[in-house]
Design a protein around this motif. Structure first.
Motif, short mmCIF file in Angstrom:
data_model
loop_
_atom_site.label_atom_id
_atom_site.label_comp_id
_atom_site.label_asym_id
_atom_site.label_seq_id
_atom_site.Cartn_x
_atom_site.Cartn_y
_atom_site.Cartn_z
N LEU A 71 1.01 -1.17 0.05
CA LEU A 71 -0.10 -0.05 0.08
C LEU A 71 0.87 1.20 -0.05
CD1 LEU A 71 -2.48 -1.12 2.61
CD2 LEU A 71 -3.18 -0.69 0.11
N ASP A 72 1.75 1.13 0.78
CA ASP A 72 2.82 2.29 0.94
C ASP A 72 3.47 2.50 -0.55
OD1 ASP A 72 2.17 2.78 3.33
OD2 ASP A 72 3.73 2.12 4.23
N LEU A 73 3.77 1.38 -1.08
CA LEU A 73 4.65 1.74 -2.25
C LEU A 73 3.74 2.18 -3.39
CD1 LEU A 73 6.48 -1.28 -4.08
CD2 LEU A 73 5.04 0.03 -5.53
N LEU A 74 2.39 1.81 -3.35
CA LEU A 74 1.22 2.42 -4.38
C LEU A 74 1.09 3.80 -4.06
CD1 LEU A 74 -0.54 0.75 -6.38
CD2 LEU A 74 -2.09 0.75 -4.84
N ALA A 75 1.08 4.19 -2.75
CA ALA A 75 0.94 5.51 -2.37
C ALA A 75 2.08 6.49 -3.01
CB ALA A 75 0.68 5.63 -0.92
N GLY A 76 3.07 6.06 -2.92
CA GLY A 76 4.48 6.55 -3.30
C GLY A 76 4.41 6.87 -4.73
N LEU A 77 3.85 5.79 -5.43
CA LEU A 77 4.07 5.82 -6.88
C LEU A 77 2.92 6.98 -7.73
CD1 LEU A 77 5.23 4.61 -9.39
CD2 LEU A 77 3.59 2.71 -9.36
N CYS A 78 1.81 6.52 -7.06
CA CYS A 78 0.50 7.23 -7.65
C CYS A 78 -0.01 8.50 -7.04
CB CYS A 78 -0.67 6.13 -7.52
SG CYS A 78 -0.21 4.53 -8.18
N ALA A 79 -0.23 9.14 -7.72
CA ALA A 79 -0.96 10.74 -7.63
C ALA A 79 -2.20 10.40 -6.91
CB ALA A 79 -1.22 11.51 -8.87
N ALA A 80 -3.06 9.26 -7.10
CA ALA A 80 -4.57 8.93 -6.74
C ALA A 80 -4.67 7.46 -6.89
CB ALA A 80 -5.41 9.77 -7.54
#
Ligand code: ATP
Ligand code: MG
Length: 394
Positions: A71-80
């Protein structure tokens, strides 16, 4: 507030940025394709090695939906980040929201995960629902109103395609059905005198602006959506009421994203809400070919903070679900459905989800059909059904 900054900073998000989706099913796949058409890169979080969305995403993060590192990886990668199904843990969305824009919110998704909370929320929004009672334990069935029989007992959580629900004629049957459903929390609903069923997809942007699509008229077979038609046959008064109700729910939830509300139209003309889905919906697939901007593109537009698109239909449109049953002949032998025959019918478009294994009842794809007029549309739908050997519905 940190979360407010994460929700609103850097708007609109320019194409080239990453958008994320929780879930690798067909709804995630069609979201990816729409977001990619706008020039975004897409990341999918899904535990399966191969999935309809995972195989078209620019990046597949293979992990459980509650994996904190993923989840943290996704949050770091994505604007939304968004979700393609309502049963992802609401806490995963809450965790994402601390670091990136999340639409819809964990709180909105949590409401749609639980029929008891959902019914209460619909009512609190000023939208009528069927008479019902929350059954948290067996004793609640002894106390509930006799007017709820005959009724339908539905599990509060994890029901779909008519699964997790039993029709009950009496209190005695309800007690048996509740035990059969494992004694879990349920809603008992009075059986409604249905004339027909419709659903409305609404979109609400980060700035609170809303649009709504025309209601589709839905026919089910064996509890699964078979056909959605948008041909102008829903009376304007009914359509307006349903659209107003759906928008009211979205506003009341302070919802961001695509939301579908299913309605029952009663024999006396009344319109009551049945349930909602905090995501694009099967009954909204017609928007891919019947409207300028599909429900999936709207999902991407909300996430990117872009203006919402037009929702009115360009012409009469229908959507037929393609279930795995079509891959089997009467003797149970495997076959490929006659796609060439389907596409030879004018006005048809085939959308397949690239699922490798067909199973009866499994959603494998859908066919959108358009026509210049309602009679032309319905003739084409009948031709497609005949090519596929499907019985008449609706
Ligand atoms: P889906 O995933 O297809 O939306 P579901 O399992 O979430 O289905 P519902 O939508 O609540 O369940 O119900 C499935 C169908 O059962 C409805 O579309 C409707 O045809 C019928 N049904 C549900 N509730 C009632 C009711 N109170 N009165 C009459 N029919 C009902
Ligand atoms: Mg339903």
């Amino acid at each position: 507030m940190a979360s407010e900054t994460a929700q609103s900073s850097g708007l609109p998000t320019a194409p080239g940025a990453w958008l994320g989706v929780l879930g690798g099913g067909q709804l995630g796949r069609m979201f990816c394709q729409a977001a990619q058409a706008l020039g975004y890169r897409v990341a999918v979080l899904d535990p399966a090695e191969s999935s309809p969305a995972g195989m078209v995403a620019d990046r597949h993060v293979r992990a459980a939906y509650d994996d904190p590192q993923a989840l943290d990886l996704l949050a770091g990668l994505c604007a939304a980040v968004t979700t393609e199904f309502e049963n992802v843990p609401a806490d995963s969305l809450r965790r994402l929201a601390a670091h990136c824009r999340t639409a819809p919110s964990g709180d909105a998704v949590a409401v749609a995960q639980d029929r008891i909370a959902e019914k209460a929320y619909l009512q609190a929004s000023g939208v009528p629902v069927a008479a019902h009672a929350a059954i948290r334990q067996a004793a609640d069935l002894d106390a509930c109103d006799a007017a709820l029989f005959p009724g339908i007992l539905k599990t509060a959580r994890l029901g779909y395609d008519g699964k997790g629900q039993v029709r009950v004629a009496s209190r005695k049957q309800a007690v048996q059905a509740h035990a059969q459903l494992g004694g879990v929390a349920c809603v008992l609903e009075a059986l409604q005198p249905l004339d027909y069923e419709i659903s409305v997809v609404v979109v609400r942007g980060l700035d609170g602006r809303t649009v709504s699509y025309p209601p589709s008229r839905n026919a089910h077979q064996d509890g699964i959506l078979a056909l959605s038609v948008v041909d102008g046959s829903v009376p304007a008064g009914v359509a307006d009421q349903a659209r107003r109700h759906a928008l009211r729910v979205a506003d009341h939830l302070d919802y961001h994203g695509v939301l579908c509300v299913e309605f029952f139209v009663l024999r006396d003309g009344g319109v009551i809400a049945n349930e909602m889905a905090p995501r694009p919906h099967n009954s909204g697939h017609y928007t891919q070919d019947g409207c300028l901007v599909s429900q999936f593109e709207q999902q991407a537009r909300v996430m990117a903070g872009l203006p919402l698109g037009l929702t009115e239909t360009l012409c009469p449109t229908a959507m037929l679900n393609v279930l795995g049953d079509l891959w089997f002949d009467a003797q149970g032998g495997q076959r490929e459905p006659n796609w060439a025959g389907v596409l030879a019918v004018p006005g048809t478009r085939l959308h397949l989800y690239a699922k490798t294994q067909a199973r009866p009842g499994r959603k494998m794809g859908h066919i959108n059909v358009v026509g210049a007029t309602a009679p032309e549309l319905l003739k084409r739908v009948a031709r497609v059904r005949a090519v596929l050997g499907l019985p008449h519905v609706g």
